[in-house]
Design an enzyme around this catalytic site. Sequence first.
Site, short mmCIF file in Angstrom:
data_model
loop_
_atom_site.label_atom_id
_atom_site.label_comp_id
_atom_site.label_asym_id
_atom_site.label_seq_id
_atom_site.Cartn_x
_atom_site.Cartn_y
_atom_site.Cartn_z
N GLY A 48 0.84 -1.19 0.00
CA GLY A 48 0.00 0.00 0.00
C GLY A 48 0.88 1.24 0.00
O GLY A 48 2.03 1.20 0.45
N GLN A 53 2.77 9.93 1.61
CA GLN A 53 4.09 9.27 1.63
C GLN A 53 4.97 9.67 0.46
O GLN A 53 6.18 9.41 0.48
CB GLN A 53 3.92 7.74 1.63
CG GLN A 53 3.26 7.22 2.89
CD GLN A 53 3.18 5.71 2.86
OE1 GLN A 53 2.26 5.15 2.31
NE2 GLN A 53 4.18 5.05 3.43
N CYS A 109 5.92 0.02 7.81
CA CYS A 109 5.49 1.13 6.97
C CYS A 109 6.69 1.60 6.15
O CYS A 109 7.79 1.73 6.69
CB CYS A 109 4.99 2.27 7.85
SG CYS A 109 4.51 3.74 6.93
N LEU A 110 6.45 1.88 4.87
CA LEU A 110 7.55 2.33 4.00
C LEU A 110 8.09 3.69 4.45
O LEU A 110 9.20 4.06 4.07
CB LEU A 110 7.06 2.41 2.55
CG LEU A 110 6.65 1.08 1.90
CD1 LEU A 110 6.00 1.33 0.55
CD2 LEU A 110 7.86 0.16 1.75
N HIS A 151 -4.41 0.91 7.63
CA HIS A 151 -3.10 1.57 7.62
C HIS A 151 -3.09 2.74 6.62
O HIS A 151 -2.60 3.84 6.94
CB HIS A 151 -2.04 0.52 7.25
CG HIS A 151 -0.64 1.00 7.24
ND1 HIS A 151 0.31 0.56 8.14
CD2 HIS A 151 0.01 1.88 6.44
CE1 HIS A 151 1.47 1.16 7.89
NE2 HIS A 151 1.31 1.97 6.86
N GLU A 152 -3.64 2.52 5.43
CA GLU A 152 -3.61 3.57 4.39
C GLU A 152 -4.56 4.71 4.73
O GLU A 152 -4.21 5.89 4.55
CB GLU A 152 -3.95 2.97 3.01
CG GLU A 152 -2.99 1.90 2.52
CD GLU A 152 -1.52 2.28 2.64
OE1 GLU A 152 -1.18 3.47 2.45
OE2 GLU A 152 -0.70 1.39 2.96
N HIS A 155 -2.99 6.99 7.11
CA HIS A 155 -2.03 7.93 6.49
C HIS A 155 -2.73 9.21 6.03
O HIS A 155 -2.14 10.29 6.10
CB HIS A 155 -1.37 7.29 5.26
CG HIS A 155 -0.11 6.52 5.58
ND1 HIS A 155 0.97 7.11 6.20
CD2 HIS A 155 0.25 5.24 5.33
CE1 HIS A 155 1.93 6.21 6.33
NE2 HIS A 155 1.52 5.06 5.83
ZN ZN Z 1 2.57 3.29 5.88
#
Ligand code: ZN
Length: 194
Positions: A48, A53, A109-110, A151-152, A155
Amino acid sequence: MRLKIIQAGEAVLRQVARPLTPEEIGSREIQELIAWMRETMYDAPGVGLAAPQVGLPLQLAVLEDRAEVLQTLPSELLQERERRPVPFQVIINPTLSAEGETIEFFEGCLSVAGFSALVPRARRVRVDCLDEHGHQISIHATGWHARILQHEVDHLHGILYIDRMHSHSFSTLDNQKKYWDAKPIAAVKAALDI
Ligand code: ZN
């Protein structure tokens, strides 16, 4: 085009993103952004990616859990996490309702690269949003798909998993693999005094 994924500490990751208008969704800029976010997510690799991000405070995220990636993971892990292939999805201006019980797994998480932690999440969710064509859709998801969506959507509200994690479980990815992956979650929690 591969976009730069920004890391925790950048203010845009902590801002509430703004909704997109139907005109914007149809624009060349947003359609290109969606294609680039998809490419960036594959390349990372991740399941995702939300617009904040890549530095943009917009209520837009992409997700996909690809069958060819899942084939490389142990089947017990996939079963435990209820992780099944999810086709490419674009969610715009989403509202999320959590349903069902809360379950805990390690999550990363990226934008918090190299770490993970146990995060409680609802097992089932419903997301009402617009898709990449600006059509209203409802997504009903369980298991890992529900976790990705939570999670998304977080964000898009300036929330990172570290705000929801059991902080005692915060771990490098290496240590997660080394110490915790093979253990049942109950044993992890007992060992970490959670
Ligand atoms: Zn994330």
